[in-house]
Design an enzyme around this catalytic site. Structure first.
Site, PDB file in Angstrom:
ATOM      1  N   GLU A   9       0.893  -1.178   0.000  1.00 21.52           N
ATOM      2  CA  GLU A   9       0.000   0.000   0.000  1.00 21.52           C
ATOM      3  C   GLU A   9       0.917   1.209   0.000  1.00 21.52           C
ATOM      4  O   GLU A   9       1.542   1.521   1.008  1.00 21.52           O
ATOM      5  CB  GLU A   9      -0.896  -0.005   1.250  1.00 21.52           C
ATOM      6  N   CYS A  59      -2.349   8.963   2.784  1.00 21.24           N
ATOM      7  CA  CYS A  59      -2.050   8.533   1.416  1.00 21.24           C
ATOM      8  C   CYS A  59      -3.172   8.931   0.469  1.00 21.24           C
ATOM      9  O   CYS A  59      -2.944   9.152  -0.715  1.00 21.24           O
ATOM     10  CB  CYS A  59      -1.832   7.034   1.384  1.00 21.24           C
TER      11      CYS A  59
HETATM   12  P1  NAD Z   1       8.631   4.834   4.383  1.00 19.59           P
HETATM   13  O1  NAD Z   1       8.549   4.092   3.110  1.00 19.59           O
HETATM   14  O2  NAD Z   1       9.760   5.761   4.588  1.00 19.59           O
HETATM   15  O3  NAD Z   1       8.673   3.821   5.631  1.00 19.59           O
HETATM   16  C1  NAD Z   1       7.661   2.864   5.839  1.00 19.59           C
HETATM   17  C2  NAD Z   1       8.205   1.775   6.755  1.00 19.59           C
HETATM   18  O4  NAD Z   1       9.215   1.047   6.066  1.00 19.59           O
HETATM   19  C3  NAD Z   1       8.845   2.265   8.043  1.00 19.59           C
HETATM   20  O5  NAD Z   1       8.456   1.414   9.092  1.00 19.59           O
HETATM   21  C4  NAD Z   1      10.336   2.130   7.756  1.00 19.59           C
HETATM   22  O6  NAD Z   1      11.130   1.965   8.902  1.00 19.59           O
HETATM   23  C5  NAD Z   1      10.349   0.882   6.917  1.00 19.59           C
HETATM   24  N1  NAD Z   1      11.524   0.716   6.071  1.00 19.59           N
HETATM   25  C6  NAD Z   1      12.366   1.672   5.604  1.00 19.59           C
HETATM   26  N2  NAD Z   1      13.327   1.111   4.816  1.00 19.59           N
HETATM   27  C7  NAD Z   1      13.068  -0.213   4.788  1.00 19.59           C
HETATM   28  C8  NAD Z   1      13.687  -1.315   4.132  1.00 19.59           C
HETATM   29  N3  NAD Z   1      14.753  -1.146   3.360  1.00 19.59           N
HETATM   30  N4  NAD Z   1      13.176  -2.543   4.324  1.00 19.59           N
HETATM   31  C9  NAD Z   1      12.082  -2.727   5.092  1.00 19.59           C
HETATM   32  N5  NAD Z   1      11.450  -1.714   5.733  1.00 19.59           N
HETATM   33  C10 NAD Z   1      11.931  -0.476   5.580  1.00 19.59           C
HETATM   34  O7  NAD Z   1       7.230   5.570   4.531  1.00 19.59           O
HETATM   35  P2  NAD Z   1       6.803   6.639   5.626  1.00 19.59           P
HETATM   36  O8  NAD Z   1       7.552   7.899   5.348  1.00 19.59           O
HETATM   37  O9  NAD Z   1       6.867   6.034   6.975  1.00 19.59           O
HETATM   38  O10 NAD Z   1       5.241   6.841   5.284  1.00 19.59           O
HETATM   39  C11 NAD Z   1       4.776   7.735   4.339  1.00 19.59           C
HETATM   40  C12 NAD Z   1       4.427   7.031   3.048  1.00 19.59           C
HETATM   41  O11 NAD Z   1       3.478   6.000   3.295  1.00 19.59           O
HETATM   42  C13 NAD Z   1       3.763   7.927   2.029  1.00 19.59           C
HETATM   43  O12 NAD Z   1       4.297   7.680   0.749  1.00 19.59           O
HETATM   44  C14 NAD Z   1       2.311   7.497   2.058  1.00 19.59           C
HETATM   45  O13 NAD Z   1       1.575   7.752   0.901  1.00 19.59           O
HETATM   46  C15 NAD Z   1       2.445   6.053   2.316  1.00 19.59           C
HETATM   47  N6  NAD Z   1       1.184   5.521   2.853  1.00 19.59           N
HETATM   48  C16 NAD Z   1       0.426   4.692   2.067  1.00 19.59           C
HETATM   49  C17 NAD Z   1      -0.788   4.230   2.551  1.00 19.59           C
HETATM   50  C18 NAD Z   1      -1.675   3.311   1.734  1.00 19.59           C
HETATM   51  O14 NAD Z   1      -2.559   2.689   2.316  1.00 19.59           O
HETATM   52  N7  NAD Z   1      -1.494   3.205   0.427  1.00 19.59           N
HETATM   53  C19 NAD Z   1      -1.210   4.603   3.813  1.00 19.59           C
HETATM   54  C20 NAD Z   1      -0.413   5.462   4.556  1.00 19.59           C
HETATM   55  C21 NAD Z   1       0.795   5.905   4.080  1.00 19.59           C
END
Ligand code: NAD
Length: 523
Positions: free
Chosen positions: A254, A288
């Site tokens: 997502e 999002c």
């Molecule tokens: P992010 O991608 O920076 O991090 C998300 C998670 O991934 C965190 O827990 C982070 O620690 C982890 N992570 C980071 N690097 C990783 C790796 N290499 N391997 C595994 N895990 C790793 O996102 P964010 O800044 O926390 O959140 C914002 C983003 O989330 C926005 O792009 C937003 O649109 C998206 N989002 C999507 C939805 C949806 O349902 N489609 C909902 C909410 C947020």
């Protein structure tokens, strides 16, 4: 994971501007003040593997207690959330900087979701009996059963720390999987508090846990589990999918969005403007599915923009409390406010105008003013890239076709909305390229857990909600049962003269749709 729970956190006084966690500990900051709330030990890959192994050992029993047995425990979680929500909201407000009204949507969504899947799991996951399509299978009973992936790993972002972690854990647990969650390093505390309650206060089976850390911990979780549910940016989503490919672990992603709103001439412009203000600024635009781009048919443009500017201009901002509620809170991640500032500055430098807002708020905490931009176009970052802040850009469209072209001109396709007279709005909505579209409303599709939602294009792979939202945590197993049969089937050994070519002859007899072919002649 003892080391990852709120009980094991060390509350620390004082401020520390450094958002970056140390290698062996996380510093959790209060975005409303910049103050340090807690430090947490980071869980190593070995600890992640041991946590997954522990819940894995308990999964078979969890699966065996059945849908009702699992709903019993999830029902206890629902009751705990209802009884303790003020406590959890206090923690979450501290770590996210949300206003209370935004924070309180999280437990509200979760208790509804527990009941939704608890009462429908039998329908979604019950054994299916299928009639064979061919007379050749007349002696068979066909059944499909749904068996859980033993351990589901959930990696979640910071914008809705409970909804985007537990909201996925609930259907996974209800399906019979064990779950390990890695919350965002920015917002680990509220989730850890709920997980701790599951284990200690509720005393539920040991099939739910969390591990704390940054990307390394997330990667270790991908390696250890049988299915990964990831919510976050498309940049990280790609890395998670690549890592999961190494172990052929299925993923559901997502990801980000750049959701369009179309306002047609003839729309109720008060409703459309209020919806745009809330849909764009709720949770400081850190959703999002936030409204980020608005396309307005020419005849409605001036009036809509005036109403939207007035609605957004009235919003109050800051840390709120019961006596002094505010509308718009802080930006949760210090990285995000820099992105928002960059998009707005880029647009202003290229000729856009901020009718209200337009800059970071001076003073303590990470606040960005609720902002309405006009004179924007698709060459600007603010109309192309995910801004994820309290900012909307508004463009005039000649007609609905042009509005649709603009709306669909995006690499994202998460959700969208169309405002207008009913039938016309609906027919335009059906042509928006995204996984969920609202007609005369915004964001509400997330509450309609009856219907699936998932991103198109680079917004993701897979679905939440509805039947797909729980079936994805399962593997389908088809069971083909012989009701009666002779000692030997005609296709089995020995391949006698009579049996040679038998399969082909029978297939021809049943599948040819004209007499000549049925008897082996060309039509
Ligand atoms: P992010 O991608 O920076 O991090 C998300 C998670 O991934 C965190 O827990 C982070 O620690 C982890 N992570 C980071 N690097 C990783 C790796 N290499 N391997 C595994 N895990 C790793 O996102 P964010 O800044 O926390 O959140 C914002 C983003 O989330 C926005 O792009 C937003 O649109 C998206 N989002 C999507 C939805 C949806 O349902 N489609 C909902 C909410 C947020």
């Amino acid at each position: 994971m003892e080391s990852g729970t709120a009980e094991s956190t060390q509350a620390t006084e004082g401020t520390n501007g450094a958002g970056a966690p140390a290698t062996d500990s996380l510093e959790v900051l209060n975005p409303a003040t910049g103050g340090l709330i807690a430090t947490l030990p980071v869980d190593s890959p070995e600890v992640v593997a041991a946590t997954v192994a522990r819940v894995r050992a308990n999964q078979a029993e969890w699966e065996a207690i059945g849908i009702e047995g699992r709903y019993h425990w999830l029902g206890q979680l629902r009751d705990w959330l209802l009884d303790n929500q003020e406590r959890v909201l206090d923690t979450m407000q501290l770590e996210t900087g949300k206003v209370r009204a935004d924070a309180s949507t999280e437990p509200a969504y979760l208790v509804d979701l527990i009941n939704f899947y608890g009462t429908r799991a039998s329908k979604f996951l019950g054994e299916e009996s299928i009639r064979p399509h061919s007379p050749l299978l007349a002696s068979k009973k066909l059944r499909v059963q749904y068996r859980p992936h033993p351990v589901v790993g959930i990696i979640s972002p910071w914008n809705f720390p409970l909804i985007l972690a537990l909201g996925d854990a609930i259907p996974a647990l209800q399906a019979g999987a064990a779950v390990v969650i890695k919350p965002s390093e920015f917002t680990p505390l509220g989730l850890a508090e709920v997980v701790e309650a599951w284990k200690r206060e509720i005393g539920a089976p040991d099939v739910l846990d969390c591990v704390q850390g940054v990307g390394e911990t997330g990667g270790a979780l991908v390696d250890a589990v049988d299915f990964i549910q990831f919510t976050g940016s498309d940049r990280t989503g790609r890395k998670v999918m690549a890592r999961a490919a190494e172990t052929l672990t299925p993923v559901s992603l997502e990801l980000g969005g750049k959701d369009p709103m179309i306002v047609l001439a003839g729309a109720d412009l008060d409703r459309a403007a209020n919806a745009a203000a809330w849909g764009g600024m709720m949770n400081s635009g850190q959703i999002c599915m936030s409204v980020e781009r608005i396309y307005v048919e020419e005849p409605a443009y001036d009036e809509f923009v005036a109403k939207l500017t007035a609605a957004v201009g009235k919003l109050s901002q800051g840390a709120d409390d019961a006596r002094n509620p505010k509308d718009v809170g802080a930006m949760t991640s210090p990285n995000q406010i820099a992105i928002v500032e960059d998009h707005v500055d880029d647009a202003l430098a290229a000729g856009a105008k901020a009718l209200t807002g337009g800059k970071r708020v001076e003073g303590p905490g990470d606040y960005f003013e609720p902002t309405v931009l006009v004179d924007v176009d698709h060459s600007m970052k603010v109309m192309r890239e995910e801004t994820f802040g309290p900012v909307v850009g508004v463009m005039k469209a000649r007609d609905s076709e042009e509005a649709l072209r603009f709306a669909n001109d995006s690499r994202y396709g998460l959700s969208g909305s169309v405002f207008g007279a009913k039938e016309r709005a609906e027919s335009v909505a059906r042509r928006v390229e995204c996984g969920a579209v609202n007609v005369n409303d915004v964001l509400v599709n997330y509450l309609a857990s009856d219907v699936p939602m998932g991103g198109w294009k680079e917004s993701g792979i897979g679905y939440r909600h509805g039947a797909p939202g729980i079936r994805k945590y399962c593997r389908t197993e088809s069971v083909v049962i012989t009701r009666f049969g002779a000692k030997r089937e005609p296709a089995w050994y020995p391949y006698t003269k009579a049996r040679r070519g038998l399969v082909g002859r029978v297939a021809r007899a049943f599948n040819a749709r004209d007499l000549k072919r049925r008897f082996g002649l060309r039509a």
